[in-house]
Scaffold this active site. Sequence first.
Site, short mmCIF file in Angstrom:
data_model
loop_
_atom_site.label_atom_id
_atom_site.label_comp_id
_atom_site.label_asym_id
_atom_site.label_seq_id
_atom_site.Cartn_x
_atom_site.Cartn_y
_atom_site.Cartn_z
N HIS A 174 18.91 0.92 -1.58
CA HIS A 174 17.48 1.17 -1.42
C HIS A 174 16.76 -0.08 -0.91
CE1 HIS A 174 13.47 2.69 -2.09
NE2 HIS A 174 13.21 1.61 -2.82
N CYS A 216 0.83 -1.21 0.00
CA CYS A 216 0.00 0.00 0.00
C CYS A 216 0.86 1.26 0.00
CB CYS A 216 -0.96 -0.01 1.17
SG CYS A 216 -0.18 -0.30 2.73
#
Lengths: 265, 354
Positions: free
Chosen positions: B98, B50
């Site tokens: 990342h 989400c």
Amino acid sequence: MSGGLVFSAAVAAYAVASAMGLYRMRSRLFRPGVVQFAAFVGALALHTWYLMMRGAEVRRCPVTTPADIMVFVAWSLAVAYVVVGPVYRFTIPGVLTAPLVALLLLASLAFPSVAGPAKGEVSAAVEFHASSSLLAYGALGLACVTGLFYLIHDHCIRAKRFQAWFDNLPSLHELGRVNRDLMLYGLGLMSVGIISGFFTPGGVNAAKTISFVMMWALYAALLLASATDRISGRRTALLSSLLFAAMILSFWTFSLARGGMGQGP
Amino acid sequence: MELVCLGISHHDAHVSVRERLALSPGEIERALGWLRDRAGLSGAAILSTCNRAEFYAVAEPATDFRGMLGGLFDMLRRPSPHEIGQLRSLVGAEVVAHLFRVAAGLDSMVVGETEILGQVKQAYEESHRAGAACKVLHRLFQSAFRAAKEVRHRTEVTRGGVSVAAVAVELAEKIFGSLAACRVVLIGAGDTGEKTAKAMFSRGLRGAVVTNRTFERAVELADRLGGTAVPLSEWRWELLFADIVVVATSAEQAVVREEELGDVLRRRGRRPLFLIDLSVPRGIDPGMARHDEVYLYNVDDLQGIADQHLAIRRSAVASAEEILGRHAAEFSAWREAERRRREGGGWGAVGPGQ
């Protein structure tokens, strides 16, 4: 193999278990690693072997000198660590058991270990009485330590202040359960100690027996009140610690009154 | 072959944008199958949650991965979002850094949240199942999992709950251990109480009794929670069997008052009782804390602890970054060794697809 060598090996193994436990604690891991637990069990085996050698040397249960008593009490702490179960082992007091045992063994070196002549008649009954009583001290000592951790944890929760170290303590419910289990274990050993005391040659020391029976009754009453929810976990923990302090005090009082350690508690 | 990542997250895109790029599990499976067969790609993985939509690939330098994603959405018969052109692009060591930060929870909306690690693991497993996880991706994700695990164990970046409900559950566990034997009385059928009760149920709570001024609302909430409802006039007797009481009402006066509970408290013995007051004005008489067996927390106490946890997590970020840096260096060293081995043409050299 000499007793000194076995003793040193036991201390070294406890030291290894301590170092590994303290290292893991840095990473907030309280559950002993396999190697750490193996080191502890190995140390306990060596410790037991040393006590057996010492027993053979002095021809009785090795609890007749301050040094021997310290070694024996350390052994009862180590046995309780293994016997009591994971809830105790996986906590800060569990992690601190190995260093405490190692320190007690090292501290025992400060006292002369040569056993003097026995003050009473040496018999299996006396030795059984003394050793079961000392094991009871070990179990009740651990109950006291667990009780103190309960009080610290309870205080942190009430004061709404949480220290990183104590964050990993088990819940109050679990600490309370271990505290009661240890008291029950200690009470059983105390019963054995009291009953076997009546069968020792030369009869019983009335004052000491009364004091021991009173302690037994107080521990029993405390356990009963706790099991029936008549007193809170906090009071149970507090009283278990105070009772142990009283027991130690009475032990020293009787020892001093007799002018030495004599035949143990 | 180069590591590439195109993606967006809560840092740079509104939910209305993220939802256009989010893929369902079924779409991810099809997408990975499609990407696996593209020329110029040797591996691909998709992380769709989400809070982020990220597309990882091991691609030849000349590959137009961005253009490929346009084709991917066409294949899925979904309108190709124009945001594809604006996706943040990372290459090589940036991708490694990342992904490691994402897996360790440092890139999450709430620093240190742990759910993301499970989602990253799922992304890897989906790629593996679809046959799209090449050797480099396999190594990359495994390194990310190891790094995240070390961060979790060696730093305080995941320490403590950071919401009122999570802190309440943690405190309940500090008192009772497992909640499997605990029952809660919930006074007030509002949102706050419901969230707290649900958080407790997620940790195995045994049962709940709900009471509310409007009884119908108590029944509705009890149905949703799988508990029972009692009228407001009868809740006191439920204390005999309860371990936790959550008060979340807007009543002007305290609903849990010491003078009204004396008899019940005597009868329930000295079992611990955890009182959680989420009401403003306070719904529990502060005098209740005088009882030996009572642990009382109000909403400020809980929020204070949540804030402390968040501060602790933030202060641990620097040490977490150090750990991630070390793992990233190890991964780079491995890639370099692989490159040399390929150039040397030694035994076990991997094919161009690797």
